[in-house]
Design an enzyme around this catalytic site. Sequence first.
Site, PDB file in Angstrom:
ATOM      1  N   GLY A  29      37.215  94.664  13.200  1.00 24.24           N
ATOM      2  CA  GLY A  29      37.598  94.694  11.807  1.00 24.24           C
ATOM      3  C   GLY A  29      37.601  96.220  11.965  1.00 24.24           C
ATOM      4  O   GLY A  29      37.920  97.033  12.473  1.00 24.24           O
ATOM      5  N   LYS A  30      38.365  97.352  10.757  1.00 25.81           N
ATOM      6  CA  LYS A  30      38.734  98.945  10.940  1.00 25.81           C
ATOM      7  C   LYS A  30      38.810  98.902   9.230  1.00 25.81           C
ATOM      8  O   LYS A  30      39.487  97.744   7.958  1.00 25.81           O
ATOM      9  CB  LYS A  30      40.045  98.884  11.424  1.00 25.81           C
ATOM     10  N   GLY A  31      38.713 100.339   9.244  1.00 25.77           N
ATOM     11  CA  GLY A  31      38.261 101.190   7.613  1.00 25.77           C
ATOM     12  C   GLY A  31      39.312 102.303   7.951  1.00 25.77           C
ATOM     13  O   GLY A  31      39.312 103.200   8.247  1.00 25.77           O
ATOM     14  N   SER A  70      39.324  96.383   6.332  1.00 23.20           N
ATOM     15  CA  SER A  70      39.866  95.445   6.688  1.00 23.20           C
ATOM     16  C   SER A  70      38.649  93.888   8.539  1.00 23.20           C
ATOM     17  O   SER A  70      38.710  94.857   8.780  1.00 23.20           O
ATOM     18  CB  SER A  70      41.270  95.049   7.159  1.00 23.20           C
TER      19      SER A  70
END
Length: 415
Positions: free
Chosen positions: A105-107, A60
């Site tokens: 962001g992050k994943g 994201s």
Amino acid sequence: MPDKPNTWDIALRQFHEVAARIDLSRGLRDYLSVPEAVHVFSVPVLRDNGETQVFTGIRSQHSFARGPAKGGLRFHPGVSIDEVKALSMWMTWKTAVVNVPFGGGKGGLICDYKSFSTREKERAARGFARRLAPVIGPEIDIPAPDVNTTAEVMAWIADEYGHYVGHPEPACITGKPVEFGGSRGRDSATGRGLAYCVDRYYHNKDRSLEGQHVVIQGFGNAGQWAAKVLASMGATIIAISDSRGAVHTPDGISATGAVKHKLESGEVAGMPGEEISHEELLELECDILVPAALESCITADNAPRIKAKLIAEAANGPTTPDADAILHERGITVIPDVLANAGGVTVSYFEWVQNRQRYYWPEEKVHQRLQATMRQSLDEVQALAEDKDVPWRTAAYMLAIQRVAHAVEVNHPDF
Ligand code: NAD
């Protein structure tokens, strides 16, 4: 549990409360309340038994307004799109609070990564990296370690990205091993940054950390470094816990001794002191409580019984919004996660800068620059909290959202 709402609902609620307070326009509210992009990938992984299993990978990218998206990758069965979206939004506010030129962001990869063999871990990380490669990069989105992802995992991802672009590009990811372009001082940065914040908090009150009693929930990377640096500044660590247990020593625990014990035995249990429950640890009489483990552990249920005078959040999202309101009413200051644990992302930014310059700083330089950043950020958040008479989390969000909104207005033709 009624007080444990979905993480994305919490992130949205926090955002909208502050957006209303600062009179953010309708368009900006709509824009900032959804990620700019959410990528969902299928990631096939060849298991050691010869079968191929397909996992879901998510990235994201909440905001690019102030620079490339920045945030970790967690490999865990509990990862969900909502969780990743929330964490990416929090990263946007965090990078803005400490004023590093990144977005959020992050994943995650939804898998029981801990149960994988080393070869399976490498295949999964590299497989995910090949799917991520087209949407990340030094000027687009720079991932980092998070739950279950180590410096070695970062090195595998950087290697795959290098193959994708046709040349080595260490700045595509941070948290790498030092020999592979990582920054000195990154390992300690989150706990150290938290200690610098707490130290500054006392300094601004004309007091010192000497003799302040500290309770630490969670004794991993962030908790251990917070304990070590706070102790080196004169604080007394009186209780620590990990997932398996909690130990209370009213006269003080040696932080380095505790780290050694945890390293050797794998747990804090067995250290000298009284074994207490997880719930009791959070409610101990102390000056500073450092939640450094899980989300949503301080809730409307236990907030009325918390006795700490100051809470410094090493973990992301350890306090629910209902608990926040109770703590504020009770006069307990919370140095929020987006400020208190931003040392990690700050030194990640330093790593990216060093990678871009191909010029590496001595560890002492990293610590000095981190300290300057944390002190300035704490002063700015504190000044706004006092000026507007709001909780520190609200002030940190006000500062961050205004910075991001301003960047959108300046750069985006439709605002
Ligand atoms: P870690 O995996 O190294 O350590 C987590 C610790 O929490 C472990 O000791 C684990 O045993 C303990 N724990 C788990 N459940 C617990 C429970 N119920 N009670 C008490 N302890 C429990 O993780 P970390 O890197 O130290 O991260 C901790 C928190 O800090 C996370 O919320 C993470 O998102 C946040 N954080 C970490 C960094 C970083 O750079 N490491 C940066 C920003 C935020």
